[in-house]
Design a protein around this motif. Sequence first.
Motif, PDB file in Angstrom:
ATOM      1  N   SER A 160       0.829  -1.208   0.000  1.00  0.00           N
ATOM      2  CA  SER A 160       0.000   0.000   0.000  1.00  0.00           C
ATOM      3  C   SER A 160       0.861   1.255   0.000  1.00  0.00           C
ATOM      4  N   LEU A 174     -12.979  -3.672   5.495  1.00  0.00           N
ATOM      5  CA  LEU A 174     -13.154  -3.020   6.791  1.00  0.00           C
ATOM      6  C   LEU A 174     -14.450  -3.411   7.501  1.00  0.00           C
ATOM      7  N   HIS A 231     -11.291   4.799  16.460  1.00  0.00           N
ATOM      8  CA  HIS A 231     -11.478   3.397  16.090  1.00  0.00           C
ATOM      9  C   HIS A 231     -11.894   2.559  17.298  1.00  0.00           C
ATOM     10  N   ASP A 235     -13.950   0.616  -3.193  1.00  0.00           N
ATOM     11  CA  ASP A 235     -12.730   0.962  -2.443  1.00  0.00           C
ATOM     12  C   ASP A 235     -11.952   2.068  -3.157  1.00  0.00           C
ATOM     13  N   ARG A 255     -10.564  -0.475   2.228  1.00  0.00           N
ATOM     14  CA  ARG A 255     -11.942  -0.328   2.685  1.00  0.00           C
ATOM     15  C   ARG A 255     -12.823  -1.537   2.381  1.00  0.00           C
ATOM     16  N   LEU A 268      -6.512  -0.503   8.382  1.00  0.00           N
ATOM     17  CA  LEU A 268      -6.791   0.918   8.577  1.00  0.00           C
ATOM     18  C   LEU A 268      -5.628   1.763   8.075  1.00  0.00           C
ATOM     19  N   GLN A 269      -4.411   1.334   8.365  1.00  0.00           N
ATOM     20  CA  GLN A 269      -3.221   2.055   7.906  1.00  0.00           C
ATOM     21  C   GLN A 269      -3.145   2.046   6.379  1.00  0.00           C
ATOM     22  N   SER A 270      -3.575   0.960   5.771  1.00  0.00           N
ATOM     23  CA  SER A 270      -3.503   0.820   4.319  1.00  0.00           C
ATOM     24  C   SER A 270      -4.754   1.327   3.610  1.00  0.00           C
ATOM     25  N   ASP A 271      -5.768   1.675   4.380  1.00  0.00           N
ATOM     26  CA  ASP A 271      -7.040   2.177   3.835  1.00  0.00           C
ATOM     27  C   ASP A 271      -7.654   1.170   2.869  1.00  0.00           C
ATOM     28  N   LEU A 316     -19.271   3.298   7.991  1.00  0.00           N
ATOM     29  CA  LEU A 316     -18.683   2.997   6.680  1.00  0.00           C
ATOM     30  C   LEU A 316     -19.710   3.038   5.551  1.00  0.00           C
TER      31      LEU A 316
END
Length: 320
Positions: free
Chosen positions: A119, A181, A209, A320, A178, A173-176, A311
Amino acid sequence: MDVEDLSKLKQHEKLWFEDGNIVLATDVHLYSVHRGVLAKHSTVFKDMLDLPNVGNTLRPEVGSIANGDSWEGKPLVRMVGDSDEDVYHILTALYELRFYSEHQPTTLPIILSLLRMSSKYNFSEIHNAITNQIESVYPNDLDSMKERDYRDLFEDYDNIADDYEFQLLAAVLQSDLRTVLPTLYFECATSQLDTILKSTESLHFEKQHVDKLLRGHERMVEYSYEYGIKQFVPQRTCTTQCSKSRGQLLANYIVDCPYKDPLQELLQESDANDDADLREAICKNCSKVISENLEAFRLEIWNSIPGLFGLGTWEDAKRD
C-alpha cells in the motif's frame, strides 16, 4: 540515521546481491538489490528512482536519501518508518517465486508486511494479490460468508495470536483497504470486551477506532440476545412439548451466549450446536417460523454492519 549508525548495520545474508545497484537501509540491515526490479513493481520507487538525486522525494512517509548518500558506490535509500521485517518480506516476495501466493496460506507477519508495504509503495501486483486473499476470509457479500475458511489465509491457524484480527484491522486501517473493513470491524467487535480493550491498547488504536469497536460491540451483544428470541420464541402458543423444548433451548442459549459467537454462526449459516433432542421436539410450524425469522434477521444484521462502523453501505465498501 547518520554515518556512524550505518556502519553498525549488517548486510543481509539472503538479500545482498553483488550485482545490485541500489542499497536499502533499515535500522537492522542493508539490502543490495536492483533498481529495475523495484521500479518495475512499485510506482513509488519508479518515481523516486527517476529523480536526478535518487531517493529524494516530496513524500516524507516513504524512503528517502540525502544528497551524496551511498554504500560501496551504490545509492543508498533509507527506509524511513519501515521495520526491517516489513522490508525483508516485501523484497523476498519480489525475489523468491514461492515465498508468497494468494492461493496458499501464509503467516500473519507476512500478510501484515505485504499489506503495509504494497500500500505504501504501490507494489500493485502484490497489493492486488494480498487484497484478494484477505477478501476471501473477510468478504463484502453475504453469500461468500458461508464458504470462507481462515485456513485459506493463515498457516497454523490453531496457534495464531489471540489478537490477530486486531493486528490485521490496524494494518487495514493504515492501508485504507476499505473493501474488508466492515467485516473485519464486525469480527473484532464480536470479541470479548476485555479482548477489545487490551488489544486496542497494546496496538495503540486511535480513539475514534476504539469508539467504533465499543459501539459495535454493544450492538452485537443486543443482536445476540435478539437472535435467541427469534430462534426459540416464534409463536406464543404451541404444543406443550414444543414450548418446553424451545424454552429450555432459550435458557441454554442465554447461559452460553457470552462465550460463543452466535452471530458469526448465523451469518455463515452454520448448523445448530445445541441439544439435538430438544431441537427434534420443535414442531413443524414453529420450525418453519424459526427458519423464516432467522433468514430475515441474518439479512438485517448483514446490511447493518457497514453503517454500525460509520462505513456507509456495502456498496460504498465495494467502491474501495
